[in-house]
Design an enzyme around this catalytic site. Sequence first.
Site, short mmCIF file in Angstrom:
data_model
loop_
_atom_site.label_atom_id
_atom_site.label_comp_id
_atom_site.label_asym_id
_atom_site.label_seq_id
_atom_site.Cartn_x
_atom_site.Cartn_y
_atom_site.Cartn_z
N ASP A 191 0.84 -1.19 0.00
CA ASP A 191 0.00 0.00 0.00
C ASP A 191 0.88 1.24 0.00
O ASP A 191 2.09 1.18 0.20
CB ASP A 191 -1.02 0.00 1.14
N GLU A 234 -6.00 2.22 -0.49
CA GLU A 234 -4.71 2.36 -1.18
C GLU A 234 -3.91 1.08 -1.14
O GLU A 234 -2.70 1.10 -1.40
CB GLU A 234 -3.91 3.51 -0.53
#
Length: 358
Positions: A191, A234
């Site tokens: 991420d 994300e």
Amino acid sequence: MSDWNEADFLPLLLDHIGAGVVVLDRAYRVVSWNAFMAANSGLAFSQVQGRDLFEAFPDTQRKWLEKKIDSVFELGNYAFTSWEQRPWVFRFPHHRPITGGIDCMRQNCMFVPLRKTSSQVPDFVAILIHDATDAALDRMKLASVLEEVTRLSTIDGLTQIANRRHLMARLQAEIGRAARHGNELSVVMFDLDHFKRINDNHGHAGGDAVLREVARRVTSLLRGADVFGRYGGEEFAVALPETNLEGARIVAERIRTCIAAQPIAFGTTPIPATTSLGVAAWQGTDAAAEVLVAAADAALYRAKASGRNRVVVADGAVDLSDSAADAADPMFMTAVAAINERDAASPLPASIVGVRAA
């Protein structure tokens, strides 16, 4: 009783039935040809009468059509072919918009044996041609819509890569394939570091631009057999079939370098981005994809805890046949708990059946 003679009106009826009618003798010579055939072929009956059908229409699929006609003569039974089996028998133009995606008229055809009153075997065969172009176009449109619905149900709308549901289904399929064939399989979870800060500084439009560009850059690094998807927010995941732990580490390092090497353009504003990555490999037996993801996620947590913008590899391969020992690893259990919390918001099916990896 009315003075009705069928023979007086049959030619008129044949010319107005909205379907093609051509009658052939045993030598494939044309003995009858209605207005539909004349209008769509550009040949009047006088131009084809008595001629060999295949001489008049050299682009007709002769071998197949002869076999079809001969079987009707020999067996005396009706025969039928649809546009789905064979798009056309006579290559006639269609009269729909050229954007329809069809090059010529689609046809359903019936082959009818015709006998004289005293005959026991057919003397002629009539071919009835029905214009099925509208049905074919409707079927093509439906297929296109269904294909698009399927595509939309498997991709993430923002990044245009696999969504979480499809990603996990594909990973489960890859685990099954690795178990069957004894192949290696690895997963990279990553991420973006400080993504909230990116959203705070550049707004959600800036954050979206970063996610799209990250997806584009990572896609360019992967093989066609690899499975890349957005796991949520994300966070992303990559399944690497037939790849061992070291090979997956190399891929993860390429991803890290590619993202960090150049800021992401948002209008005229460059946005620097880095990522933390966790890598896990599996060489066990068939089991749930979530366990392998949790192992990679635990390594990702360690990458975050170690300062971010780095790759951390899980210790050894993950044996999905017995994950009880992993309960001793608090970081692993933290990752499992996080995955369970995410899954509760968007649950996966209890089992994924018949999913085949590309």
